[in-house]
Design a protein around this motif. Structure first.
Motif, mmCIF file in Angstrom:
data_model
loop_
_atom_site.group_PDB
_atom_site.id
_atom_site.type_symbol
_atom_site.label_atom_id
_atom_site.label_comp_id
_atom_site.label_asym_id
_atom_site.label_seq_id
_atom_site.Cartn_x
_atom_site.Cartn_y
_atom_site.Cartn_z
ATOM 1 N N LEU A 271 75.707 49.444 59.445
ATOM 2 C CA LEU A 271 75.210 48.079 59.369
ATOM 3 C C LEU A 271 73.683 48.069 59.303
ATOM 4 C CD1 LEU A 271 75.853 45.054 59.444
ATOM 5 C CD2 LEU A 271 75.754 45.166 61.939
ATOM 6 N N SER A 272 73.071 49.008 60.012
ATOM 7 C CA SER A 272 71.601 49.066 60.041
ATOM 8 C C SER A 272 71.008 49.512 58.707
ATOM 9 C CB SER A 272 71.138 50.024 61.148
ATOM 10 O OG SER A 272 71.700 51.321 60.950
ATOM 11 N N ASP A 273 71.859 50.108 57.823
ATOM 12 C CA ASP A 273 71.382 50.586 56.524
ATOM 13 C C ASP A 273 71.669 49.617 55.378
ATOM 14 O OD1 ASP A 273 70.432 52.917 57.637
ATOM 15 O OD2 ASP A 273 72.299 54.031 57.288
ATOM 16 N N LEU A 274 72.275 48.484 55.696
ATOM 17 C CA LEU A 274 72.660 47.562 54.619
ATOM 18 C C LEU A 274 71.450 47.032 53.840
ATOM 19 C CD1 LEU A 274 75.573 45.391 56.059
ATOM 20 C CD2 LEU A 274 75.677 47.140 54.283
ATOM 21 N N ASN A 275 70.367 46.768 54.545
ATOM 22 C CA ASN A 275 69.147 46.283 53.900
ATOM 23 C C ASN A 275 69.389 44.999 53.112
ATOM 24 O OD1 ASN A 275 66.398 46.453 53.372
ATOM 25 N ND2 ASN A 275 66.687 47.662 51.496
ATOM 26 N N GLY A 276 70.338 44.207 53.599
ATOM 27 C CA GLY A 276 70.639 42.942 52.925
ATOM 28 C C GLY A 276 71.405 43.084 51.628
ATOM 29 N N ARG A 277 71.887 44.296 51.320
ATOM 30 C CA ARG A 277 72.591 44.548 50.057
ATOM 31 C C ARG A 277 74.048 44.902 50.336
ATOM 32 N NH1 ARG A 277 68.894 45.983 45.855
ATOM 33 N NH2 ARG A 277 70.751 45.949 44.517
ATOM 34 N N LEU A 278 74.970 44.226 49.665
ATOM 35 C CA LEU A 278 76.395 44.476 49.867
ATOM 36 C C LEU A 278 77.042 45.149 48.646
ATOM 37 C CD1 LEU A 278 77.464 41.129 51.577
ATOM 38 C CD2 LEU A 278 76.884 43.302 52.666
ATOM 39 N N GLU A 279 76.248 45.412 47.580
ATOM 40 C CA GLU A 279 76.814 46.077 46.403
ATOM 41 C C GLU A 279 77.078 47.549 46.700
ATOM 42 O OE1 GLU A 279 73.012 44.075 44.749
ATOM 43 O OE2 GLU A 279 73.754 44.655 46.733
ATOM 44 N N GLY A 280 78.219 48.030 46.207
ATOM 45 C CA GLY A 280 78.574 49.424 46.439
ATOM 46 C C GLY A 280 77.589 50.397 45.853
ATOM 47 N N ASN A 281 77.022 50.077 44.648
ATOM 48 C CA ASN A 281 76.120 51.022 43.989
ATOM 49 C C ASN A 281 74.842 51.263 44.792
ATOM 50 O OD1 ASN A 281 75.538 48.174 42.618
ATOM 51 N ND2 ASN A 281 73.631 49.321 42.523
ATOM 52 N N TYR A 282 74.447 50.287 45.620
ATOM 53 C CA TYR A 282 73.219 50.444 46.406
ATOM 54 C C TYR A 282 73.396 51.489 47.501
ATOM 55 C CZ TYR A 282 69.105 49.269 49.175
ATOM 56 O OH TYR A 282 67.913 49.341 49.863
ATOM 57 N N HIS A 283 74.609 51.672 47.958
ATOM 58 C CA HIS A 283 74.861 52.561 49.103
ATOM 59 C C HIS A 283 75.541 53.869 48.711
ATOM 60 C CE1 HIS A 283 73.664 49.293 51.754
ATOM 61 N NE2 HIS A 283 74.445 48.493 51.050
ATOM 62 N N LEU A 284 75.490 54.219 47.427
ATOM 63 C CA LEU A 284 76.116 55.469 46.988
ATOM 64 C C LEU A 284 75.545 56.671 47.754
ATOM 65 C CD1 LEU A 284 76.316 55.064 43.101
ATOM 66 C CD2 LEU A 284 78.228 55.186 44.695
ATOM 67 N N PRO A 285 76.403 57.542 48.283
ATOM 68 C CA PRO A 285 75.908 58.718 49.024
ATOM 69 C C PRO A 285 75.143 59.699 48.146
ATOM 70 C CG PRO A 285 78.304 58.801 48.771
ATOM 71 C CD PRO A 285 77.878 57.450 48.319
ATOM 72 N N LEU A 286 75.293 59.584 46.810
ATOM 73 C CA LEU A 286 74.559 60.474 45.916
ATOM 74 C C LEU A 286 73.054 60.331 46.126
ATOM 75 C CD1 LEU A 286 74.359 62.414 43.493
ATOM 76 C CD2 LEU A 286 74.530 60.419 41.980
ATOM 77 N N VAL A 287 72.594 59.108 46.360
ATOM 78 C CA VAL A 287 71.166 58.865 46.578
ATOM 79 C C VAL A 287 70.674 59.639 47.794
ATOM 80 C CG1 VAL A 287 69.449 57.113 47.160
ATOM 81 C CG2 VAL A 287 71.215 56.613 45.455
ATOM 82 N N GLU A 288 71.443 59.587 48.852
ATOM 83 C CA GLU A 288 71.071 60.291 50.088
ATOM 84 C C GLU A 288 71.011 61.800 49.859
ATOM 85 O OE1 GLU A 288 72.891 60.925 54.591
ATOM 86 O OE2 GLU A 288 73.438 59.124 53.447
ATOM 87 N N VAL A 289 71.960 62.328 49.064
ATOM 88 C CA VAL A 289 71.992 63.773 48.792
ATOM 89 C C VAL A 289 70.777 64.181 47.953
ATOM 90 C CG1 VAL A 289 73.269 65.604 47.608
ATOM 91 C CG2 VAL A 289 74.503 63.914 48.966
#
Length: 487
Positions: A271-289
């Protein structure tokens, strides 16, 4: 017999017609001309501009010839239509015709070897002149090492002359306003315009001494050679960055990102990482990797940080007032930022838009341009000859601190950087990103400054080569206009 009867009929039925002189372009056409043009009734075949262009060629310094496909050409063909079988990845990347205009074209997808067409015959070959022949008619490119053996779709006319020097000469002629007018006059179609291979027989080509033809052809070869070399240097700079970051291939990173997901691509986020965005593409784990690997040998700094960027400019929307060539600022769209000399240039009124041009729209050397509407994440570095041109509001400008524009360009232009940019997109119909969202994208800055400088030097050289390539092509066009056409 038909033509002689038409001439007789014309003499007997001469009628004086009052035609308005202002506001419209008009022309009269003889019946014999209609018959000789295959009984075509489209006004574009006989328009004033085309007739003027043909007259200019007929009056050119050394005379003219009509091209004979059978006598003069090795290649002059299109390919039949076919239904594509698309894949996520294959050995057959395919390019759309408009991609040929880009200095460094990107493929539009991958087709399967099971696609019912002769894939090998779709490849373009070095030395060919390419012409778009469906939809947008008459865009021209020349096949050098960058495009050689690339697969293009069916609606592209491939032309190659028997005499090698005629290829560069013909290409240059079609880059002039006279050549464009003559070529486009042969189009047909009420909804989507087309030209066919046989229409090349109707193109008037000015004559020139052999030494002049060879000079023009040589300038085109040199221009495209510099574009090829520029692309090589960008590839080299990208390789240095990826190798120094120790980044695995993007496909391996995707596997790692979804390694815990077996049946479907699913993931969770805090929840703390949502950053006001609920789209799936914004939270893709690929970005983190990607960010995890990139941070090993480099400092990850947000693009909006004052350490590397002076400002990111996203112009506001506005109603445009265009003027004739020479009376305003050159105005480009997002599609044109990857081209050496965009052909769809418009001219923006200085009277109506001077403040906006000064504060938002103007671009200068080494600005990084990123498309932010529709097709997201196309990246370009402004060359010197684009100084003080303008670009529309669908392109963001990144004005960086002096040493960092090369790193920003290379990273955002890489497949890893594109993933970080695309993560930010929003919109249900037309994709968009804002300057604030682009500012949240991280840029790797190497701790070893020697690496930063090596990338900077390569990109500076690549950008300079593009400016030289532009000047050489313009010189070839100038020779064609002045020393061949006599304009």
């Amino acid at each position: 017999m038909v033509n002689s009867a038409a001439k007789k009929l014309e003499k007997e039925l001469i009628e004086i017609v009052e035609v308005p002189k202002d506001d419209i372009n008009w022309s009269t056409v003889s019946l014999s001309d209609v018959l000789s043009k295959g009984k075509r009734l489209e006004a574009s075949v006989y328009d004033v501009e085309c007739k003027h262009a043909r007259d200019l060629v007929k009056k050119s310094i050394y005379g003219y010839d009509e091209i004979n496909i059978d006598k003069d050409l090795i290649d002059c063909y299109t390919r039949p239509r076919f239904k594509r079988i698309w894949l996520n990845k294959s050995e057959y990347p395919i390019y759309q015709p408009t991609s040929m205009l880009d200095i460094y074209p990107q493929n539009d997808g991958y087709i399967s070897e099971l696609t019912e067409t002769n894939i090998e015959s779709l490849r373009v070959l070095e030395g060919q002149v390419l012409i778009t022949c469906s939809g947008t008619i008459g865009k021209v490119s020349f096949v050098s090492k960058t495009l050689n053996r690339k697969i293009f779709s069916h609606d592209l006319l491939r032309i190659r002359f028997k005499n090698e020097h005629d290829n560069g000469f013909f290409y240059t002629f079609l880059k002039t306003s006279v050549g464009k007018s003559i070529l486009k006059s042969n189009k047909y179609g009420s909804v989507i315009s087309h030209i066919e291979a046989e229409h090349i027989n109707e193109v008037l080509l000015p004559k020139a001494p052999l030494n002049l033809k060879k000079k023009i052809h040589s300038l085109i070869l040199q221009s495209y050679g510099k574009r090829d070399e520029s692309n090589k240097l960008i590839d080299e700079a990208t390789k240095i960055m990826i190798d120094e970051l120790e980044l695995p291939p993007i496909e391996e990173l995707k596997k790692e990102a979804f390694s815990y997901s077996k049946d479907i691509n699913s993931f969770s986020t805090k929840l703390s990482d949502l950053n006001g965005r609920l789209e799936g593409n914004y939270h893709l784990p690929l970005v983190e990797v990607i960010e995890k690997y990139s941070s090993k040998n480099a400092n990850l700094i947000k693009l909006n940080s004052e350490k590397i960027t002076e400002k990111i400019i996203l112009p506001g929307r506005f109603k445009r007032v265009y003027v004739e060539k020479g009376n305003g600022k050159i105005f480009l769209g997002g599609k044109e930022i990857g081209q050496l000399n965009p052909e769809n240039k418009k001219y923006l009124s200085l009277t109506h838009h001077s403040e906006r041009i000064k504060n938002e729209l103007s671009i200068i050397k080494n600005m990084v341009l990123v498309t932010c509407s529709g097709t997201i994440g196309r990246v370009s570095l402004v060359p010197e000859y684009w100084n003080n041109w303008t670009v529309n509001q669908h392109v963001m400008r990144i004005l960086s601190k002096e040493p960092y524009y090369s790193l920003i360009f290379v990273w955002l232009n890489s497949e890893y950087g594109k993933e970080l940019v695309l993560r930010q997109k929003y919109g249900s119909v037309v994709d968009e990103i804002t300057d604030k969202q682009l500012g949240d994208v991280v840029i790797p800055i190497f701790k070893d400054n020697k690496i930063n400088l090596s990338i900077l030097n390569l990109i500076d050289e690549a950008n300079e080569l593009r400016s030289q390539a532009y000047k050489q092509e313009q010189e070839a066009i100038s020779i064609m206009n002045k020393e061949v056409l006599g304009l």
